[in-house]
Design an enzyme around this catalytic site. Structure first.
Site, mmCIF file in Angstrom:
data_model
loop_
_atom_site.group_PDB
_atom_site.id
_atom_site.type_symbol
_atom_site.label_atom_id
_atom_site.label_comp_id
_atom_site.label_asym_id
_atom_site.label_seq_id
_atom_site.Cartn_x
_atom_site.Cartn_y
_atom_site.Cartn_z
ATOM 1 N N SER B 245 -5.463 -43.387 -31.196
ATOM 2 C CA SER B 245 -5.751 -43.750 -31.908
ATOM 3 C C SER B 245 -4.828 -43.210 -33.351
ATOM 4 O O SER B 245 -4.621 -43.805 -34.348
ATOM 5 C CB SER B 245 -6.819 -44.971 -31.973
ATOM 6 O OG SER B 245 -8.255 -43.701 -32.883
ATOM 7 N N TYR B 366 -11.716 -45.015 -42.836
ATOM 8 C CA TYR B 366 -11.690 -45.567 -41.021
ATOM 9 C C TYR B 366 -11.444 -44.771 -40.092
ATOM 10 O O TYR B 366 -10.715 -43.881 -40.606
ATOM 11 C CB TYR B 366 -11.450 -46.858 -40.728
ATOM 12 C CG TYR B 366 -10.019 -47.384 -41.575
ATOM 13 C CD1 TYR B 366 -9.060 -46.427 -40.807
ATOM 14 C CD2 TYR B 366 -10.635 -48.525 -41.032
ATOM 15 C CE1 TYR B 366 -8.312 -47.000 -41.327
ATOM 16 C CE2 TYR B 366 -9.200 -49.335 -41.599
ATOM 17 C CZ TYR B 366 -8.054 -48.278 -41.296
ATOM 18 O OH TYR B 366 -6.876 -49.184 -41.264
ATOM 19 N N GLU B 367 -11.962 -45.007 -38.776
ATOM 20 C CA GLU B 367 -11.434 -44.077 -37.206
ATOM 21 C C GLU B 367 -11.277 -41.807 -38.374
ATOM 22 O O GLU B 367 -10.759 -41.644 -37.995
ATOM 23 C CB GLU B 367 -9.965 -43.914 -37.418
ATOM 24 C CG GLU B 367 -9.944 -45.584 -36.548
ATOM 25 C CD GLU B 367 -8.941 -45.490 -35.888
ATOM 26 O OE1 GLU B 367 -8.231 -46.657 -35.553
ATOM 27 O OE2 GLU B 367 -8.868 -44.454 -35.151
ATOM 28 N N GLY B 368 -12.622 -41.689 -38.924
ATOM 29 C CA GLY B 368 -13.247 -40.807 -39.080
ATOM 30 C C GLY B 368 -12.531 -40.453 -40.534
ATOM 31 O O GLY B 368 -11.467 -40.573 -40.771
#
Lengths: 263, 390, 396
Positions: B245, B366-368
């Protein structure tokens, strides 16, 4: 239910103009599109199809071979069948002859349509005549400037607008409508629809195939003749104010209007 | 406009032109309003569903159009992001929620949950983060206890994109506390399940069209068949999801940066100062040149990572992290520069670049966070060079 | 009539291709010689420019008997009424019709269709009609296209007028298209200029096409009657002559029952000043930015003492105001004393709806906006600064 939608390929008229020096049409870079009002007619048909399962939508156009692009667009959006009327014999048709040709094509369709939809007018000619004209040939009632429709038990309840307001009308199917842009927001073609349209081969339908009377099609059957075209004359003689304070320009304007005894 | 040759498939090109037109006609006119009101783009996503644009990452057998090429989906995200990442994140978060099912789900789960996502009838969400478990999953407090043929979920998930709007949630919960990360499992939880409720909608700096909410689980009984994979495999699904993703975040960043570049160049050509367009000033045109170069470099890296993943490569965490960190840093820089190019106008809400700048910040978080991404890259380097030294 | 191309003479110079208004001519890839496609309307533009005389129009087609025999005589105007009230455009048509009928030396007829509409007669005579043909029938009480077309066609078949005009209103445009089919006549839509040529007894009809970017002059050489719908507000109303009368001809027709039933009619403009007939119009365009800002237009309209509020297509398309306010090619044509365009760029399709206004004032911050070319007075400035000042100045 079977719904026929008549669509036309038109030049994007906002881009069409006459070269002031050569007096010829400047058409470089003018793209061809589906007539915007026909998009509303098609959308009305597709919404009826969603509401009344089993409905078939046929898109019909008359034009040169490249007009198949608008039929492919219609398929991309969800039309089930298409017909391209394309024949040298139709060349030069005005609204009278076009109405006849389209009506012949529609009268050949099986099953016969319950509803025939048109955009309120085409943006290149702006005549608004082909919809009512086709209806007349088919002996169908035609409601112009429609923006809403409900169908129940073979009856249609239609909302239409006129200059100062709107009307609700009732009519038995089959009937014809011309559709205004307030009717809906036309959808865009779906991915699967576009893929299907890309694979589609559209065979042109000839004048003979629809049993058209050769005396009623083409230029010879068209009462109107375009004698000349020209640019609208520019207006001149105005004044322009800029760079002054808004309040000063406003006062000057009111003075000017009073001076001309307009207010 | 001149373009680099990325060897895009016919489908990818079709998706690009469809999404470009869609974003221009449907999203652009309402993006400021959605942003101002913090309004979720329900209608936009529904229309995308009707246009078959919600299933680009879902295989054909489950109702989507994916046949091995991830670029069409990535390009859809990019084009949507070029106009509004508040909208594109709502689209991408559905894909994020679906990814654990795609990666770890069984056939029954896929058949049940993927088709309505592909058609756009339903949206999904991905629920990992908790108040005490952001980058560090070991702080996870949400528990799932097996009871008969159900799991009983208790706990709270925080900042869940599409929270409240989505119908299908992939929720990570601890099934065996003693095993740490290996004691985490993933579940599919449907909206409306008793004991599953939502907290208030968060008021955010950017991506304001997207919905961010708390998910609250109070003795929420989830059918055991909704467990993804085996117990204890949740952390694997979570990490594998991120690996695929993160290029999506990079695509958002590339699109957003491209959108800001478009605005900046267009403005610089028409804005006149000292009798000439400001783009005629070398200082400014060099700024634009750097912006354009960065955007293209971010795009090239992102596409290359996706191609590598599609080729069946085993080890691509490092590259996923690289494209995410690089592209999101570029997006932050380019949007900030775009505001600068527009000067005072850029700071005003009448122009879209201030929103783009506000939106960009989340991409580094976001997402790390980008710090975590650099950790991943650093760790990989350490490992790779240790192996090489041997 | 068709275009003939003598390929032996054609040098492939391409001069004709450039002038064809309909993209009907293309050059063959092989030798550059010209071929004609189905878009050709035989307008003849190419014939005039061909330097070698390779192009010619086949004009052997004889005039139809109807046109040649002179069986068709007389000039008609359709007297549109709604709820017993004659529409303004009828008077405009009577004024122009009177002028053209005199040039042809024929009486001017007005056709009145409806039910219990006798009181409309006097105004028709006073505005120039020599004869009023009236069909009074219950099927015509409320307008629907089918019985109106049936009645009109029956009258045309019986009396054979050579020219018929109707207003280019939703009614006129709606049913005259059917009449044209039924009587096999040409119908030119939305004319803005009319002239007659008395020897050939031809009606020269000029109208905007391609969204107003181009004007086209159209003839119907071989078919009678020659029919046209005419945009409201392009011709002035004649001064009525009190007491002027004429011949009242009642026609009794058997008409089919209407197939469309009118359930409800709502006048949406009942509480607003209608742009169509307004003396003062204040129009907002894209520059207004949102629906809320139309309040500023309403305020200016009020300061002018009850002006109508108009809108450009951009403003209507954006959903800021209803389409009943739209001025332009796809909206209304207006002819006010003062037209104030605020934040209107002046796209040609807007201009064709307002360019016959007496005084045009444009307020726009872009000095390059095309609207300034039309304006009698152009003010370059931010409408949000200028308009409030203008309101202030008007109120003083």
């Amino acid at each position: 239910m079977h719904i026929v939608v008549c669509v036309k390929q038109v030049p994007n008229t906002t881009q069409v103009r006459i070269d002031p020096e050569t007096h010829t049409l400047v058409r470089d870079g003018v793209e061809s599109v589906m007539n915007p009002f026909d998009e509303n007619a098609l959308e009305m048909a597709l919404q009826l199809k969603e509401k009344h399962p089993g409905t078939q939508v046929t898109a019909l156009t008359m034009g040169p071979p490249q007009a198949e692009a608008v039929l492919k667009e219609a398929v991309g959006r969800g039309a089930d069948q298409v017909m391209l009327l394309c024949d040298q014999a139709f060349a030069g048709s005005d609204t009278w002859a076009t109405s006849y040709a389209l009506s012949r094509a529609i009268s050949q369709m099986a099953p016969p349509p319950d509803l025939v939809l048109f955009g309120k007018q085409a943006i290149d000619g702006d005549t608004a005549q082909v919809g009512p004209g086709v209806a007349d040939w088919l002996n169908l009632p035609c409601i112009t400037y429609a923006y809403g429709i409900e169908i129940d038990g073979g009856m249609a309840t239609v909302q239409r607008s006129f200059e100062d307001g709107y009307e609700t009308l009732e009519v038995a199917l089959p009937c014809a409508l011309t559709v205004v842009k307030e009717a809906n927001v036309p959808r865009m073609a779906s991915l699967r629809g576009k893929m299907a349209a890309r694979k589609l081969t559209i065979e042109p339908t000839t004048a003979a195939a629809i049993g058209a009377d050769p005396d009623k099609i083409g230029l010879a059957a068209s009462p109107t003749r375009v004698m000349k075209i020209f640019s609208p004359p520019p207006k001149t003689g105005g004044v322009m104010w800029q760079g002054e304070e808004p309040a000063a320009m406003a006062r000057k304007l009111v003075e000017a209007l009073r001076e001309r005894q307009l207010i | 406009m001149a373009e680099l040759n990325y060897g895009l498939s016919e489908l990818a090109q079709e998706i690009r032109s469809m999404m470009r037109e869609f974003a221009q006609t449907r999203v652009k006119p309402v993006r400021a309003e959605l942003d101002e009101n913090g309004q979720f783009p329900t209608e936009i996503l529904r229309e995308m569903g009707k246009m078959d644009l919600m299933g680009l990452y879902i295989p054909v057998e489950y109702g989507g159009t994916f046949e091995g090429d991830s670029l069409p989906n990535l390009i859809a995200v990019e084009e949507l992001s070029r106009v509004c990442i508040g909208v594109s994140v709502s689209y991408a978060a559905t894909g994020l929620g679906a990814d654990p099912i795609l990666i770890g789900g069984n056939d029954d789960q896929k058949k049940k949950y993927l088709p309505p996502l592909a058609s756009g009838e339903k949206l999904a969400a991905y629920a990992l983060t908790e108040p005490n478990a952001g980058s560090d999953v070991s702080g996870m407090r949400t528990t799932a206890v097996k009871k008969g043929d159900t799991y009983i979920l208790n706990g709270t998930k925080q900042w869940i994109t599409n929270g409240g709007e989505a119908d299908i949630y992939t929720v990570f919960a601890v099934t065996d506390k003693a095993r740490g990360a290996r004691g985490v499992s993933a579940f599919i939880v449907e909206k409306g399940t008793p004991g599953f409720s939502f907290g208030k909608k968060e008021n955010k700096l950017g991506i304001r069209a997207s919905a961010t909410r708390e998910l609250i689980f109070e003795d929420c009984a989830v059918p055991a068949e909704n467990l993804i994979g085996r117990e204890g495999t949740g952390f694997i699904w979570a990490m594998k999801t991120f690996d695929v993703s993160r290029p999506g975040i990079a695509a958002q960043a590339v699109g957003l940066a491209q959108g800001a570049l478009d605005e900046a160049v267009t403005y610089a050509k028409v804005r006149e100062q000292f009798g000439r367009p400001i783009i005629a000033n070398q200082g400014l045109s060099w700024m634009l040149a750097d912006m354009a170069t960065q955007v293209e470099a971010a795009r090239a890296l992102t596409y290359a990572v996706v191609r590598t993943i599609d080729s069946g490569a085993k080890d691509y965490s490092k590259f996923s992290a690289m494209c995410k960190v690089y592209a999101s840093d570029v997006a932050m820089q380019v949007t900030t520069d775009a505001v600068q190019v527009l000067g005072g106008y850029g700071y005003m809400k009448e122009y879209p670049v201030e929103k783009m700048m506000r939106d960009a910040k989340i991409l580094q978080i976001y997402e790390g966070t980008n710090q975590i991404q650099r950790d991943i890259i650093g760790l990989a380097l350490n490992k790779e060079y240790a192996a090489a030294a041997r | 009539m068709a275009l003939n191309i003598d390929l032996d003479l054609c040098t492939g110079c391409g001069a004709c291709v450039a002038v064809c208004p309909f993209c009907a001519l293309t050059q063959r890839a092989a030798d550059g010689k010209v071929v004609v496609n189905e878009a050709c309307t035989a307008c003849g533009a190419c014939v005039d420019v061909c330097p070698v005389g390779a192009l010619s129009l086949e004009t052997a087609e004889p005039a139809t008997d109807a046109a040649a025999s002179g069986a068709y005589r007389g000039f008609w105007v359709f007297a549109e009424q709604r709820a017993g009230r004659l529409q303004e455009v009828v008077f405009e048509l009577l004024g122009k019709g009177r002028e053209l009928a005199d040039q042809l030396g024929v009486p001017l007829g007005a056709v009145l269709l409806g039910h219990e509409v006798q009181e409309c007669g006097a105004a028709l005579f006073e505005h120039g009609a020599d004869r009023v043909y009236v069909v009074d029938h219950p099927a015509l009480a409320t307008y629907t296209a089918e019985p109106y077309a049936e009645a009109m066609s029956a009258l045309i078949h019986k009396h054979k007028p050579e020219m018929v005009l109707a207003g280019a209103t939703s009614m006129g445009r709606g049913f005259f298209a059917r009449v044209a089919i039924q009587v096999h006549a040409g119908l030119t839509a939305d004319c803005t200029e009319l002239a007659v040529e008395p020897t050939q007894r031809q009606l020269w009809q000029t109208r905007p096409a391609f969204g107003g970017n181009i004007m086209a002059t159209i003839l119907c050489p071989d078919h009678r009657p020659q029919m046209a719908t005419v945009r409201p507000k392009v011709f002035p109303q004649p001064v009525p002559q009190a007491g002027r009368t004429g011949e009242w001809i009642e026609e009794v027709l058997e008409l089919k029952a209407p197939v469309v039933r009118v359930i409800e009619t709502v006048n949406a403009m009942a509480n607003e000043v209608n742009v169509a007939g307004a003396e003062f119009i204040v129009t907002g365009g894209r520059g207004l930015g949102n629906a809320e800002n139309f309040k500023l237009m309403a305020e200016l309209a009020e300061a002018l003492g009850g002006a109508a509020v108009g809108a450009s297509r951009a403003a209507v398309d954006a959903g800021w105001i209803s389409s009943f306010h739209q001025v332009g090619q796809t909206g209304k044509t207006v002819r006010p004393k003062i037209y104030i365009a605020c934040g209107v760029s002046g796209q040609i399709q807007h201009v064709v709806g307002m360019n016959s206004s007496d005084t045009i004032i444009a307020i726009n911050k872009d000095p390059e906006a095309p609207i300034f070319a039309m304006a009698d007075i152009g003010i370059v400035g931010d409408l949000f600064e200028v308009v409030p000042e203008l309101i202030k100045a008007l109120r003083q």
